[in-house]
Scaffold this motif. Structure first.
Motif, PDB file in Angstrom:
ATOM      1  N   ASP A  48       0.993  -1.077   0.074  1.00  0.00           N
ATOM      2  CA  ASP A  48       0.042   0.097   0.004  1.00  0.00           C
ATOM      3  C   ASP A  48       1.068   1.274   0.079  1.00  0.00           C
ATOM      4  O   ASP A  48       0.563   2.269  -0.693  1.00  0.00           O
ATOM      5  CB  ASP A  48      -0.930   0.012   1.145  1.00  0.00           C
ATOM      6  N   GLU A  49       1.813   1.248   0.563  1.00  0.00           N
ATOM      7  CA  GLU A  49       2.717   2.502   0.851  1.00  0.00           C
ATOM      8  C   GLU A  49       3.455   2.799  -0.177  1.00  0.00           C
ATOM      9  O   GLU A  49       3.350   3.954  -0.952  1.00  0.00           O
ATOM     10  CB  GLU A  49       3.597   2.398   2.092  1.00  0.00           C
ATOM     11  N   LEU A  50       4.013   1.580  -0.947  1.00  0.00           N
ATOM     12  CA  LEU A  50       4.817   1.978  -2.028  1.00  0.00           C
ATOM     13  C   LEU A  50       3.920   2.245  -3.274  1.00  0.00           C
ATOM     14  O   LEU A  50       3.997   3.128  -4.108  1.00  0.00           O
ATOM     15  CB  LEU A  50       5.580   0.742  -2.563  1.00  0.00           C
ATOM     16  N   LEU A  51       2.525   1.574  -3.395  1.00  0.00           N
ATOM     17  CA  LEU A  51       1.726   1.855  -4.487  1.00  0.00           C
ATOM     18  C   LEU A  51       1.173   3.329  -4.518  1.00  0.00           C
ATOM     19  O   LEU A  51       0.882   3.754  -5.383  1.00  0.00           O
ATOM     20  CB  LEU A  51       0.588   0.904  -4.705  1.00  0.00           C
ATOM     21  N   ASN A  52       1.193   3.921  -3.178  1.00  0.00           N
ATOM     22  CA  ASN A  52       0.601   5.229  -2.948  1.00  0.00           C
ATOM     23  C   ASN A  52       1.734   6.249  -3.071  1.00  0.00           C
ATOM     24  O   ASN A  52       1.521   7.476  -2.759  1.00  0.00           O
ATOM     25  CB  ASN A  52      -0.322   5.320  -1.525  1.00  0.00           C
ATOM     26  N   GLY A  54       4.805   6.227  -1.597  1.00  0.00           N
ATOM     27  CA  GLY A  54       5.593   6.493  -0.274  1.00  0.00           C
ATOM     28  C   GLY A  54       7.255   6.455  -0.716  1.00  0.00           C
ATOM     29  O   GLY A  54       7.722   5.819  -1.383  1.00  0.00           O
ATOM     30  N   ILE A  55       7.711   7.395  -0.127  1.00  0.00           N
ATOM     31  CA  ILE A  55       9.273   7.907  -0.219  1.00  0.00           C
ATOM     32  C   ILE A  55       9.756   7.853   1.044  1.00  0.00           C
ATOM     33  O   ILE A  55       9.295   7.939   2.066  1.00  0.00           O
ATOM     34  CB  ILE A  55       9.440   8.914  -1.256  1.00  0.00           C
ATOM     35  N   SER A  77      14.502  10.306  -1.979  1.00  0.00           N
ATOM     36  CA  SER A  77      14.669  11.570  -2.490  1.00  0.00           C
ATOM     37  C   SER A  77      16.139  11.895  -2.596  1.00  0.00           C
ATOM     38  O   SER A  77      16.228  12.944  -3.385  1.00  0.00           O
ATOM     39  CB  SER A  77      13.649  12.807  -1.823  1.00  0.00           C
ATOM     40  N   THR A  78      16.945  11.677  -1.792  1.00  0.00           N
ATOM     41  CA  THR A  78      18.250  11.985  -1.743  1.00  0.00           C
ATOM     42  C   THR A  78      19.188  10.911  -1.453  1.00  0.00           C
ATOM     43  O   THR A  78      18.810   9.886  -0.960  1.00  0.00           O
ATOM     44  CB  THR A  78      18.892  13.188  -0.906  1.00  0.00           C
ATOM     45  N   ASP A  79      20.593  10.810  -1.597  1.00  0.00           N
ATOM     46  CA  ASP A  79      21.347   9.866  -1.400  1.00  0.00           C
ATOM     47  C   ASP A  79      21.589   9.640   0.037  1.00  0.00           C
ATOM     48  O   ASP A  79      21.621   8.842   0.545  1.00  0.00           O
ATOM     49  CB  ASP A  79      22.825   9.966  -2.262  1.00  0.00           C
TER      50      ASP A  79
END
Length: 135
Positions: A48-52, A54-55, A77-79
């Protein structure tokens, strides 16, 4: 999707590390986790988190009976954030392995964390040469 198995021979423990690169990886990640008998509510939450979208987060799952686990990392979002999330999840792995083994030694924890982070280094193909080179 990047994936690699980390082995911890001293404790006879394996951990599958998966770094998602997009929400499209959710199905393949779920398949990998089911293959190693890691499923249930945590798996559904990860999907659910990934499909929505989530980062900048991760999840540690384990099966003590099989001495196996997985670290799943959402796109970051960043290294710097990726390194932080990997470190966070590596600590969960360290704690679970040592708890299962009945080890309560801080130095053992430090050595195990070092081993895990060296494996993470290999997964990421990191290079600190600009920092460590000596003239």
């Amino acid at each position: 999707m990047i994936k690699k198995k980390i082995s911890i021979p001293l404790y006879k423990w394996d951990c599958l590390v998966i770094i998602a690169q997009s929400k499209d990886d959710a199905g393949a990640i779920s398949k990998e986790l089911r293959r190693i008998h890691l499923d249930g509510e945590s798996l559904r939450e990860m999907e659910d988190e990934l499909l929505n979208g989530g980062i900048d987060g991760g999840l540690f799952m384990y099966n003590q009976g099989r001495r196996s686990s997985a670290i799943i990392i959402n796109p970051c979002s960043t290294d710097r954030t990726l390194f932080g999330v990997l470190s966070h999840e590596a600590r969960h792995l360290t704690d679970e392995v040592l708890e299962h083994a009945g080890v309560k030694d801080m130095e053992a924890s430090a050595y195990l964390t070092e081993h895990i982070m060296m494996e993470m280094y290999d997964i990421l193909g990191m290079s600190f040469s600009a920092i460590t080179q000596r003239e």
